[in-house]
Design an enzyme around this catalytic site. Structure first.
Site, PDB file in Angstrom:
ATOM      1  N   SER A 187      44.001  42.983  47.453  1.00  0.00           N
ATOM      2  CA  SER A 187      44.416  43.933  46.425  1.00  0.00           C
ATOM      3  C   SER A 187      43.279  44.899  46.138  1.00  0.00           C
ATOM      4  O   SER A 187      42.119  44.502  46.038  1.00  0.00           O
ATOM      5  CB  SER A 187      44.836  43.196  45.153  1.00  0.00           C
ATOM      6  OG  SER A 187      43.792  42.368  44.687  1.00  0.00           O
ATOM      7  N   GLY A 244      47.867  41.006  39.569  1.00  0.00           N
ATOM      8  CA  GLY A 244      47.636  40.339  40.849  1.00  0.00           C
ATOM      9  C   GLY A 244      48.547  39.141  41.052  1.00  0.00           C
ATOM     10  O   GLY A 244      49.001  38.880  42.172  1.00  0.00           O
ATOM     11  N   ASP A 245      48.843  38.437  39.971  1.00  0.00           N
ATOM     12  CA  ASP A 245      49.757  37.292  40.063  1.00  0.00           C
ATOM     13  C   ASP A 245      51.164  37.758  40.435  1.00  0.00           C
ATOM     14  O   ASP A 245      51.844  37.137  41.260  1.00  0.00           O
ATOM     15  CB  ASP A 245      49.796  36.555  38.729  1.00  0.00           C
ATOM     16  CG  ASP A 245      48.419  36.114  38.270  1.00  0.00           C
ATOM     17  OD1 ASP A 245      47.579  35.796  39.128  1.00  0.00           O
ATOM     18  OD2 ASP A 245      48.178  36.108  37.052  1.00  0.00           O
ATOM     19  N   GLY A 270      43.332  47.408  43.542  1.00  0.00           N
ATOM     20  CA  GLY A 270      43.553  48.097  42.277  1.00  0.00           C
ATOM     21  C   GLY A 270      44.541  49.240  42.427  1.00  0.00           C
ATOM     22  O   GLY A 270      45.582  49.103  43.082  1.00  0.00           O
ATOM     23  N   ALA A 271      44.197  50.373  41.860  1.00  0.00           N
ATOM     24  CA  ALA A 271      45.095  51.530  41.903  1.00  0.00           C
ATOM     25  C   ALA A 271      45.270  52.084  43.304  1.00  0.00           C
ATOM     26  O   ALA A 271      46.197  52.867  43.561  1.00  0.00           O
ATOM     27  CB  ALA A 271      44.570  52.616  40.972  1.00  0.00           C
ATOM     28  N   GLY A 299      46.167  50.365  45.848  1.00  0.00           N
ATOM     29  CA  GLY A 299      47.248  49.654  46.525  1.00  0.00           C
ATOM     30  C   GLY A 299      46.797  48.306  47.041  1.00  0.00           C
ATOM     31  O   GLY A 299      45.943  47.642  46.439  1.00  0.00           O
TER      32      GLY A 299
END
Length: 329
Positions: free
Chosen positions: A227, A258-259, A229-230, A232
């Site tokens: 992951s 994230g979950d 963040g913003a 993608g």
């Protein structure tokens, strides 16, 4: 339908405060306050259930909070392993600009008896499902009086016994320990900072992330879902990399995104595909959509599936793309 069982060995109560402005050292009265049973595996199971999956969340909780847990929205999903005392509290403070400040309580040690009970509960839930997944999510506690983390070999053994595939989303010392011998892990979900620490170098581009993820794959992990963040996320296997990104309608709370993305990936991977669909592409798109959906929720628990959110997916991504300050590590 494939069943998905989550393990939260260090359950939590999530306390979320909304304020106008966070000022260090100043008195602030919250505009609103919510409290809910959480922990990363519980969040994952809640999102899975919202997406229609068969799921159960094995979670360790303090006895002081069990009554509260059994009255909450996630109560039907919980398989509680009860330990003495109170459950740790993780606090989110969200200001009017949408910034989230988090303070997580330390993870308390777990007795050998409680760890055995958690493994037994996992076995019972996996045995009740066909072709299951087992998701180990969140911080791992130390085993009381040993100074050592609980042994994931026990988790791998119960997964093998019931033919379960394993996904792991953890960090810190637990992730370091896992990466010394990750063979047999089907899905690992680090963020950019965790992936950077794992390979010992900064990651400034999408190609850097893909290369680092592939190094982890070479150690025996089937898929790394990183992951960013913003920026993608990117799903990487031995021979493929699929990038996906989705826009959130607005940002209410980044905790739990994230979950939800992990739940979305598993929902995409396990749903009955269309004849021409590529499972990795479907899963990556689903992960991005659920992650964007989650940040628009005030709480860490999502309610219902994404509506009107569509991911941009690249099956041959531009690996020279430079990550933003938020995405790079």
């Amino acid at each position: 339908m494939t069943g998905i069982v989550t393990l939260t060995a260090a359950g939590a109560i999530d306390a979320t405060y909304r304020i106008a402005t966070l000022r260090r050292g100043a008195f602030t009265r919250a505009e609103s306050y919510t409290r809910e049973v959480s922990g990363k595996g519980v969040n994952v199971s809640a999102a899975l259930a919202a997406g229609g999956a068969d799921t159960a969340a094995v979670v360790v909780l303090g006895a002081d909070d069990v009554r509260f847990a059994r009255c909450g929205l996630t109560a039907p999903l919980l398989r509680i392993v009860e330990v003495p005392g109170a459950t740790r509290v993780n606090t989110s403070i969200i200001d009017a600009a949408g910034a989230t400040t988090k303070v997580n309580a330390p993870t308390p040690p777990l007795s050998p008896e409680a760890w055995d009970a958690a493994i037994s509960a996992l076995g019972a839930e996996l045995a009740a499902r066909t072709d299951p997944w087992l998701v180990v999510s969140g911080s791992l506690p130390e085993l009381a009086e040993t100074g050592a983390l609980v042994d994931l070999a026990d988790v791998r053994a119960v997964a093998r016994q019931h033919g379960a595939r394993i996904a792991v989303d953890t960090s810190g010392a637990a992730l370091d320990a896992l990466l010394t011998d990750p063979a047999g892990i089907d899905l690992l979900t680090p963020n950019a900072e965790e992936l950077s620490a794992a390979v010992g170098r900064p990651l400034g581009s999408l190609g850097d992330v893909a290369t680092a993820a592939r190094e982890i794959v070479s150690r025996g992990v089937t898929t790394v879902l990183a992951s960013l963040g913003a920026d993608g996320l990117i799903a990487v296997t031995a021979d493929r990399a699929v990038f996906a990104r989705a826009e959130a309608p607005f940002v209410a709370n980044t905790a739990g995104a994230g979950d939800a993305a992990l739940a979305g990936f598993l929902l995409g991977l396990t749903r009955e595909p269309a004849a021409s669909a590529d499972p990795l592409t479907v899963a990556a798109a689903s992960a991005a959509e659920w992650g964007a959906h989650a940040v628009a929720h005030a709480s860490t628990i999502v309610a219902g599936p994404p509506v009107g959110i569509r991911a941009l997916v690249e099956t041959t991504p531009d690996l020279s793309r430079v990550l933003t300050d938020e995405g790079e590590a």
